[in-house]
Every structure is written in C-alpha cells, then in structure tokens.
Scaffold this motif. Structure first.
Motif, short mmCIF file in Angstrom:
data_model
loop_
_atom_site.label_atom_id
_atom_site.label_comp_id
_atom_site.label_asym_id
_atom_site.label_seq_id
_atom_site.Cartn_x
_atom_site.Cartn_y
_atom_site.Cartn_z
N PRO A 1 0.84 -1.21 0.00
CA PRO A 1 0.00 0.00 0.00
C PRO A 1 0.87 1.26 0.00
CG PRO A 1 -0.79 -1.59 1.62
CD PRO A 1 0.53 -2.10 1.14
N PRO A 2 0.41 2.31 -0.65
CA PRO A 2 1.21 3.54 -0.71
C PRO A 2 1.19 4.29 0.61
CG PRO A 2 -0.93 3.87 -1.74
CD PRO A 2 -0.85 2.41 -1.38
N ASN A 3 2.01 5.33 0.67
CA ASN A 3 2.00 6.28 1.79
C ASN A 3 2.21 5.59 3.13
OD1 ASN A 3 1.88 8.82 2.89
ND2 ASN A 3 -0.36 8.93 2.95
N HIS A 4 3.33 4.91 3.25
CA HIS A 4 3.63 4.18 4.48
C HIS A 4 5.06 4.48 4.94
CE1 HIS A 4 5.67 1.50 1.63
NE2 HIS A 4 6.41 1.15 2.66
N PHE A 5 5.34 4.17 6.19
CA PHE A 5 6.72 4.11 6.65
C PHE A 5 6.87 2.83 7.46
CE2 PHE A 5 4.39 6.71 9.73
CZ PHE A 5 4.77 6.20 10.97
N ALA A 6 8.06 2.25 7.43
CA ALA A 6 8.29 0.95 8.05
C ALA A 6 9.71 0.87 8.59
CB ALA A 6 8.05 -0.18 7.03
N VAL B 1 3.54 1.45 9.34
CA VAL B 1 2.38 2.32 9.53
C VAL B 1 1.93 2.77 8.15
CG1 VAL B 1 1.55 4.53 10.44
CG2 VAL B 1 3.09 3.10 11.82
N PHE B 2 0.65 2.60 7.87
CA PHE B 2 0.07 2.94 6.58
C PHE B 2 -0.90 4.11 6.78
CE2 PHE B 2 1.10 -1.55 6.76
CZ PHE B 2 1.81 -1.76 5.59
N ARG B 3 -0.57 5.24 6.19
CA ARG B 3 -1.38 6.44 6.35
C ARG B 3 -2.56 6.42 5.39
NH1 ARG B 3 3.84 8.27 5.25
NH2 ARG B 3 5.06 9.08 7.00
N SER B 4 -3.67 6.95 5.85
CA SER B 4 -4.82 7.17 4.99
C SER B 4 -4.61 8.44 4.18
CB SER B 4 -6.10 7.28 5.82
OG SER B 4 -7.15 7.80 5.05
N GLY B 5 -5.19 8.49 3.00
CA GLY B 5 -5.10 9.71 2.19
C GLY B 5 -6.07 10.78 2.64
N ASN C 1 -7.62 2.05 4.86
CA ASN C 1 -7.15 3.38 4.48
C ASN C 1 -8.21 4.14 3.69
OD1 ASN C 1 -3.60 2.58 3.86
ND2 ASN C 1 -4.69 3.07 5.75
N GLU C 2 -8.92 3.42 2.83
CA GLU C 2 -9.98 4.06 2.04
C GLU C 2 -11.11 4.57 2.92
OE1 GLU C 2 -11.03 0.94 -0.63
OE2 GLU C 2 -9.22 1.17 -1.87
N GLN C 3 -11.24 4.02 4.11
CA GLN C 3 -12.26 4.46 5.06
C GLN C 3 -11.76 5.59 5.96
OE1 GLN C 3 -15.48 3.31 5.24
NE2 GLN C 3 -15.01 2.17 3.38
#
Length: 325
Positions: free
Chosen positions: A14-19, A34-38, A67-69
C-alpha cells in the motif's frame, strides 16, 4: 520499493507508508509498518494484530480497504514470525513456530503502542486482531482501557480443534514436553508452505489463498512451520485464563467478536461460549465463513469489513445489519 516490506504477485505494498524495526523490552528488534490514509481528516488508527504465521504482507489488501475508510493502520510482526527475529536459533529453528511466554507478546504490544503508535499515528486508537492476535488482545485488554477505544476480534483463538488428539491430551503432551526441556518439539510435519487449496481449513477463496501462498514462496523467510510444544502450552494456558467470567469482567473496552460459523480452527461453539460470558463483547456471526475471514470470498469478507468499519470509529450502527439472510 520498500527495503522492509515485500511485494509479491497480486500483492503490492500500500502507498503512503513508513516501516522499520522498533526495539522491544528485551532488545529484540521487531518489524513494523504504519500505513497512512489519504484522508485529510483521519478517523483514527487501527492497531492490526495478525494471527500465527501471518506477516504484515498478508494484510496489504485489508490495509488498503481500511485506508480508504479514512483509517490509518499500524501493524507489527510478533516475535518469532514474519520479518521479526526467531526464538530458536539455527537453520531448522527458523521454521519452528515458537513462544516462550504470553507476557512477552503483551510487553511487545505495550512497547509498540508507546514507541510507534502514540507518537507517530492519529488518535483515537483501535485494535483489530485475528486469531492469535485477538487472543493476545484479550489477554492485554484489562490494561488497555485508557489507550484503546474499541477492539474488533476476528475468530479469536479461544479454542482449537487440536492436532488429531483431544485438547486435554494435547495440553498434557505439550506441558510434559515443555517441563522436560523439549518445548521446541513440533507435533506435526512442516507442510504448510506446500498445502493445496483443496481441503484447506482456512478460506474458501482460491485467489486469496494462492496470493498468500505466493508471499511465502517469494520470501520464504517470512514463513514458519507448525507450532512447538511450548507455543501450544502457552496458548492453552492463556485460553483457559481469558475465557473465565472473572477475567472477562475486567475488560472494559467495547469488543466486537466476529465469529465465522464454518471455522475449522476455532470451534464456533467456543466463540459463542465466549460471547455469553463477555459483558463488553458483542458477537457477530458470519454464516459459511472459514477461519481467515479477512482472506475469505467477498460475500463473507465484505460483511466483516462493513461491521468492523461501522463499529471501530464509534458508530452506533448495529453490526448485525451486515450479515446476510
């Protein structure tokens, strides 16, 4: 391409993450992401607690759905599995699904909440646990009331069908092996990586089953084999503790227990029994679904996701409206 997480066919990161890796209480470095929501206004963060032998990668699809939610997702690999260090050294030790004590998992969760979730994600915080992850959440729950708003527990590991022997006998075997220094012994053969779809007891969705197999085929180091005697003894002891009415009374965090009616790992009767004693818990039955509900066919999986996303942000919506007739 991430240098911590891994893609495989049909399973992009998934995009927009840091690990990275965080250092737990005993110096062990555990892998997290951690996966950020847009969304410009996030609805909070879900702390995702996978089950046994479930690396972060297995939940990429679910992460995207959440994330879409508008929900951020923070996840980590339990010690002894996924991209985290193994508990038994040596080449053969890497495949042994081992545990030393339940308290280690609880303390890992505490450190993850303190070091990663609290400073680096968005309030409010929720837990989504599956199987073993849900059992650990139940064990930790009495101490989580001031940090976690709600918990969704998918097929929590509060019972087991055993390994071809009655559970009482399995417990005796596991405890005897542990007491005599053979806690590293496995009671079944290591065939999971090559298990065919036909006759599997996890999901009725062939595409998702194959996708999950491809994760470990592409990155064998993420997988483990059967549980050891010490793992079995640890989990049975925990199950017996958290399923008592006295223990469940200590849990104040509202919980949604998602029970797949066709679960061949955790008997549905055990999930029903849990809900009858669980004052803070509400049972949602998904008829026809197998143990890995979030890896199931859409007809089952979408019911679970709809109920989770209605329950976790604090909605008053009744999760039962999402079950099929």
């Amino acid at each position: 391409m991430s240098d911590v997480l891994f893609e495989s066919p049909g399973n992009p990161i998934p995009p927009n993450h840091f690990a990275g890796f965080f250092t737990s209480f005993d110096g062990m470095k555990l892998r997290y992401a951690v996966f950020r929501s847009g969304s410009q206004v996030p609805r909070g963060t879900i702390v995702l607690l996978p089950g046994r032998n479930e690396p972060i990668e297995k939940y990429f699809e679910t992460v995207r759905n959440l994330n879409e939610q508008g929900l951020w997702v923070a996840a980590f690999d339990w010690r002894g599995q996924g991209g985290s260090p193994r508990l038994i050294k040596g080449r053969t030790g890497r495949r042994r699904g081992h545990a030393r004590r339940m308290r280690d998992f609880e303390r890992d969760l505490d450190v993850f909440l303190e070091q990663i979730v609290l400073p680096d994600t968005k309030l409010p915080f929720f837990i989504l646990g599956h199987s073993m992850g849900a059992l650990i959440a139940l064990k930790a729950a009495p101490r989580l009331a001031n940090r976690i708003e709600r918990m969704a527990l998918v097929a929590p590991f509060v019972g087991a069908t055993g390994l071809g022997v009655p559970n009482w006998l399995l417990k005796i075997m596991a405890n005897v092996a542990t007491v005599f220094g053979f806690g590293w012994v496995q009671f079944s053969r290591d065939t999971l990586a090559n298990r065919p779809f036909e006759g599997n007891n996890l999901t009725s969705d062939q595409l998702r089953f194959s996708r999950n197999q491809a994760i470990v085929h592409a990155q064998p180091k993420l997988g483990i084999g059967p549980p050891t005697a010490r793992w079995i003894a640890t989990m049975i002891d925990t199950i017996e503790e958290v399923t008592t009415m006295d223990y469940l009374r200590k849990i104040e965090v509202p919980c949604l227990v998602i029970a797949p009616a066709n679960d061949q790992i955790v008997p549905y009767a055990d999930l029903e029994a849990l809900s009858r004693k669980f004052r803070a818990g509400k049972l949602l039955t998904i008829p026809g679904a197998q143990h890995e509900v979030l890896q199931e066919r859409d007809i089952f999986r979408e019911q679970a996701l709809a109920a989770i996303t209605a329950f976790i942000p604090g909605s008053d919506a009744d999760p039962e409206q999402y079950t099929s007739a």
